[in-house]
Design an enzyme around this catalytic site. Structure first.
Site, PDB file in Angstrom:
ATOM      1  N   GLY A 107      -1.677  61.844  56.654  1.00  0.00           N
ATOM      2  CA  GLY A 107      -0.308  61.349  56.607  1.00  0.00           C
ATOM      3  C   GLY A 107       0.194  60.931  57.972  1.00  0.00           C
ATOM      4  O   GLY A 107       0.832  59.880  58.128  1.00  0.00           O
ATOM      5  N   GLU A 132       4.118  63.065  51.586  1.00  0.00           N
ATOM      6  CA  GLU A 132       4.182  64.479  51.260  1.00  0.00           C
ATOM      7  C   GLU A 132       2.886  65.102  51.737  1.00  0.00           C
ATOM      8  O   GLU A 132       1.806  64.662  51.357  1.00  0.00           O
ATOM      9  CB  GLU A 132       4.341  64.699  49.755  1.00  0.00           C
ATOM     10  CG  GLU A 132       4.497  66.165  49.403  1.00  0.00           C
ATOM     11  CD  GLU A 132       4.042  66.481  47.993  1.00  0.00           C
ATOM     12  OE1 GLU A 132       3.287  67.459  47.830  1.00  0.00           O
ATOM     13  OE2 GLU A 132       4.424  65.746  47.080  1.00  0.00           O
ATOM     14  N   CYS A 165       0.596  71.419  45.597  1.00  0.00           N
ATOM     15  CA  CYS A 165       1.403  71.374  46.817  1.00  0.00           C
ATOM     16  C   CYS A 165       2.479  72.442  46.806  1.00  0.00           C
ATOM     17  O   CYS A 165       3.039  72.769  47.858  1.00  0.00           O
ATOM     18  CB  CYS A 165       2.014  69.996  46.989  1.00  0.00           C
ATOM     19  SG  CYS A 165       2.763  69.334  45.489  1.00  0.00           S
ATOM     20  N   GLU A 188      -1.891  76.256  56.490  1.00  0.00           N
ATOM     21  CA  GLU A 188      -2.050  76.103  55.051  1.00  0.00           C
ATOM     22  C   GLU A 188      -3.522  76.177  54.671  1.00  0.00           C
ATOM     23  O   GLU A 188      -4.378  75.587  55.333  1.00  0.00           O
ATOM     24  CB  GLU A 188      -1.493  74.758  54.587  1.00  0.00           C
ATOM     25  CG  GLU A 188      -1.623  74.544  53.083  1.00  0.00           C
ATOM     26  CD  GLU A 188      -1.247  73.135  52.639  1.00  0.00           C
ATOM     27  OE1 GLU A 188      -0.764  72.998  51.503  1.00  0.00           O
ATOM     28  OE2 GLU A 188      -1.446  72.190  53.415  1.00  0.00           O
TER      29      GLU A 188
END
Length: 538
Positions: free
Chosen positions: A246, A265, A305, A396
């Site tokens: 991204g 996102e 997500c 993450e």
């Protein structure tokens, strides 16, 4: 439907002149037919040029034709039948029930946007009629509407082969705004992408629209993706994927002679905060809470997500009981096939890094699945002081892993929230007795997340008018927007004002006769279409 293995450019199957790629069944790593030919950067220009040519007619489409087109896409996707579910399952390892639900979400959001197009409020019509007698200076007639930005590049997500893919939320909202779409298929599920792409192409053709309204392209992710974003015909980007990818697209878009917005996102840990009152019940209630948490972590192999990557639990006996219940629940879980071999490898790397960090232990671990690429779900544990001081614990892990963090008071929770990066969601498990403590967290959470949930779990995102699926960076690249729900259409619109134009030159939404029967804000007051006067200046 027959898979061609080619890109669909302005309604035509086009063989790529680059290399070829295959889909793979992640449960077995078996190669799937057909081979998909990849476009060169030169071939890509045909898709973007066709989208630019389509803009003039598509952006001014009347509401009925426009909405019927979106409905037709939904109808065509459903008409594919089981073939779509079978192919998507082969390419992703996701179970049929999950994919059937995702297909329903895909067609449902297309029809929801069709209703938005018919209703028309997204056009944002505002009219300030002329006031020639106003003193000391008269006011000229000024009218405003929202117009589509132009052709939009949309990138398919790995974890949602339908709902965030070819006809998913970004495509649906861009098409609803009146923007042609050039869709970059995800190479992990190329057949699924082509089946849906053919459904869109058929809807374009049957609706009598310019074929450049939609193109589906296959190509090397980095080179073709960057070339697509850099192409001057593209005016905005919709992306769901990794933070690294991204940010790379954002840099390319910002470096253009004409910078464009990237609505990306990316990553989110979706913290859950368990308050003492939620643990005052029976052992069965604590077990149920633990099971709900583990289900949210492990569902779809954790490849959502909104999967909760953090759970803050109180120190002391009640928190000990919850941690023990979590350990039992996850120990009973077997690994599920992850989307690709590469994603499974990244999960293993991330879980190993978290497990070896200072102050981290294992709360519970399940077993590996019977297929390939199905690692054992794992819940780790730590103390809030370690979480606050060690940024490694904030990374993450995309998959079935999470971290339980023990805290002693609300002050520690506020400090932990302040240390968090931007997130999509935060969830609060509480009772009425916890309201005063929870109230201390809300202002801090509002600065960090796009959605706050009470006594629920972040997975399962409702598609509606009030939903926000976004958040501060790096959850998304633009904290003011959402990628789910009808508000998503605003990403692909911009306002234009028309000052002192004669009726003959005004676009239909701004004409006094209001031929599209839109709700409009006239001199600051909302006027419903049903009550509209024939003449604004009457």
């Amino acid at each position: 439907m027959t898979l061609t293995g080619h890109s669909l450019i302005a309604g035509q199957a086009v063989a790529g002149e680059g290399k070829t790629a295959f889909g793979f069944n992640p449960a077995s790593n078996e190669q799937l037919e057909p081979a998909y030919t990849l476009l060169t950067e030169e071939q890509l220009k045909a898709a973007t040029a066709a989208a630019a040519e389509a803009y003039a007619s598509f952006s001014t489409l009347d509401p009925d034709t426009h909405a019927a087109f979106l409905d037709a896409i939904a109808d065509n996707i459903e008409a594919i039948g089981d073939e779509l579910i079978i192919r998507a399952g082969q390419e992703t390892g996701l179970p049929a029930a999950r994919l059937q639900g995702e297909r329903a979400r895909t067609t449902g959001q297309l029809r929801l946007f069709a209703s938005v197009v018919r209703q028309g409020d997204f056009r944002g019509v505002r009219i300030d009629p002329a006031l020639p007698e106003r003193t000391p200076l008269p006011r000229t007639d000024i009218r405003q509407r929202q117009i589509p930005l132009g052709p939009v590049a949309v990138f398919g997500a790995s974890n949602f082969p339908l709902a965030f893919s070819t006809a998913g939320g970004d495509t649906a909202s861009a098409l609803a705004a009146g923007c042609p779409v050039v869709f970059k298929a995800h190479n992990a599920h190329p057949g699924t992408g082509e089946l849906v792409g053919q459904a869109i192409v058929k809807a374009v053709r049957d609706s009598g629209l310019h074929p450049g309204v939609f193109s589906l392209i296959y190509g090397p992710g980095a080179s073709i993706g960057q070339a697509l974003v850099a192409d001057p015909a593209i005016k905005a980007v919709g992306f769901t994927g990794s933070q690294a990818a991204g940010i790379a697209l954002m840099r390319t878009a910002a470096a253009r002679p004409e910078p464009i917005p990237v609505y990306a996102e990316m990553s989110s840990l979706n913290p859950v905060f368990v308050f003492p009152g939620a643990l005052n019940g029976s052992a069965e209630q604590i077990d149920a809470l633990a099971q709900q948490y583990v289900t949210a972590v492990t569902g779809s192999s954790g490849q959502l997500c909104t999967s909760p990557g953090l759970l803050f639990a109180p120190a002391g006996e009640a928190g000990d009981k919850l941690a023990a219940a979590v350990g039992r629940a996850v120990s009973a879980c077997a690994g599920q096939t992850m989307l690709t071999e590469g994603i499974a490898g990244s999960w293993n790397t991330g879980a190993a890094a978290l497990g070896s960090a200072t102050g981290v232990d294992v709360v519970g671990r399940g077993t590996e699945g019977a297929t390939k690429n199905a690692p054992a779900p794992t819940i780790f544990g730590t103390q809030v002081r370690d979480f606050v001081s060690n940024h490694v614990l904030h990374a993450e892990i995309f998959g079935a892993a999470s971290l339980v963090i023990r805290y002693s008071n609300a002050g520690e929770l506020v400090e932990a929230i302040n240390r968090l990066e931007g997130q999509l969601t935060a969830s609060l498990q509480l009772t009425e007795a916890d309201y005063p403590t929870a109230a201390q967290l809300i202002p801090a959470l509002e600065q960090k997340v796009g959605r706050i949930i009470v006594n629920g779990w972040p997975t399962g995102v409702e598609v509606g008018h009030a939903m926000v699926h976004g958040g501060p960076f790096p959850a998304t690249s633009d904290t003011k927007t959402t990628s789910v729900g009808t508000l998503a259409i605003n990403r692909f619109l911009r306002p234009v004002a028309y000052q002192n134009l004669p009726q003959e030159l005004l676009p239909a939404p701004l004409q006094d006769a209001n031929p599209w029967r839109l709700n409009r804000r006239i001199d600051g007051t909302v006027e419903a279409a049903a009550d509209a006067k024939d003449e604004v200046n009457a």
